[in-house]
Design a protein around this motif. Structure first.
Motif, PDB file in Angstrom:
ATOM      1  N   UNK A 153      -1.097  16.213   0.499  1.00 57.77           N
ATOM      2  CA  UNK A 153      -1.586  15.894   1.840  1.00 57.77           C
ATOM      3  C   UNK A 153      -3.086  15.672   1.878  1.00 57.77           C
ATOM      4  N   UNK A 154      -3.820  16.485   1.148  1.00 58.18           N
ATOM      5  CA  UNK A 154      -5.274  16.312   1.111  1.00 58.18           C
ATOM      6  C   UNK A 154      -5.657  15.009   0.424  1.00 58.18           C
ATOM      7  N   UNK A 155      -4.963  14.677  -0.682  1.00 55.20           N
ATOM      8  CA  UNK A 155      -5.265  13.422  -1.377  1.00 55.20           C
ATOM      9  C   UNK A 155      -4.980  12.225  -0.474  1.00 55.20           C
ATOM     10  N   UNK A 156      -3.863  12.265   0.240  1.00 57.72           N
ATOM     11  CA  UNK A 156      -3.545  11.160   1.161  1.00 57.72           C
ATOM     12  C   UNK A 156      -4.544  11.101   2.316  1.00 57.72           C
ATOM     13  N   UNK A 185      -8.990   8.351   4.907  1.00 60.24           N
ATOM     14  CA  UNK A 185     -10.292   8.448   5.572  1.00 60.24           C
ATOM     15  C   UNK A 185     -11.341   7.548   4.916  1.00 60.24           C
ATOM     16  N   UNK A 186     -11.413   7.599   3.583  1.00 63.95           N
ATOM     17  CA  UNK A 186     -12.462   6.866   2.889  1.00 63.95           C
ATOM     18  C   UNK A 186     -12.060   5.454   2.480  1.00 63.95           C
ATOM     19  N   UNK A 187     -10.777   5.217   2.243  1.00 62.10           N
ATOM     20  CA  UNK A 187     -10.360   3.924   1.729  1.00 62.10           C
ATOM     21  C   UNK A 187      -9.593   3.062   2.707  1.00 62.10           C
ATOM     22  N   UNK A 188      -9.167   3.641   3.812  1.00 58.35           N
ATOM     23  CA  UNK A 188      -8.409   2.885   4.788  1.00 58.35           C
ATOM     24  C   UNK A 188      -6.908   2.979   4.538  1.00 58.35           C
ATOM     25  N   UNK A 189      -6.172   2.216   5.316  1.00 60.26           N
ATOM     26  CA  UNK A 189      -4.716   2.302   5.300  1.00 60.26           C
ATOM     27  C   UNK A 189      -4.122   1.810   3.988  1.00 60.26           C
ATOM     28  N   UNK A 190      -4.701   0.779   3.390  1.00 61.19           N
ATOM     29  CA  UNK A 190      -4.171   0.258   2.126  1.00 61.19           C
ATOM     30  C   UNK A 190      -4.323   1.304   1.020  1.00 61.19           C
TER      31      UNK A 190
END
Length: 61
Positions: free
Chosen positions: A11-14, A19-24
């Motif tokens: 969950x933290x990785x996702x 947050x930092x990379x966007x939806x993709x």
């Protein structure tokens, strides 16, 4: 490692990816995580990496 810790880290990785990379990036991290889980599960069950490529009904005897 127990399932709660694994779920927390996933969950933290996702969350960081979203947050930092966007939806993709969120989708990419989720897909690669699922693929890694499938490979790890298959290897834990005693399958070899080549068995994953052959498919379910084509194991050599």
């Amino acid at each position: 490692m127990n399932k709660a810790s694994t779920g927390l880290m996933t969950g933290m990785a996702l969350g960081f990816a979203g947050w930092f990379g966007g939806f993709v990036a969120f989708l990419l991290v989720g897909a690669l995580g699922a693929l890694g889980w499938l490979v790890g599960r298959a290897l834990d069950d005693g399958a070899s990496p080549l068995d994953l490529l052959r498919g379910p009904g084509r194991r050599d005897q």
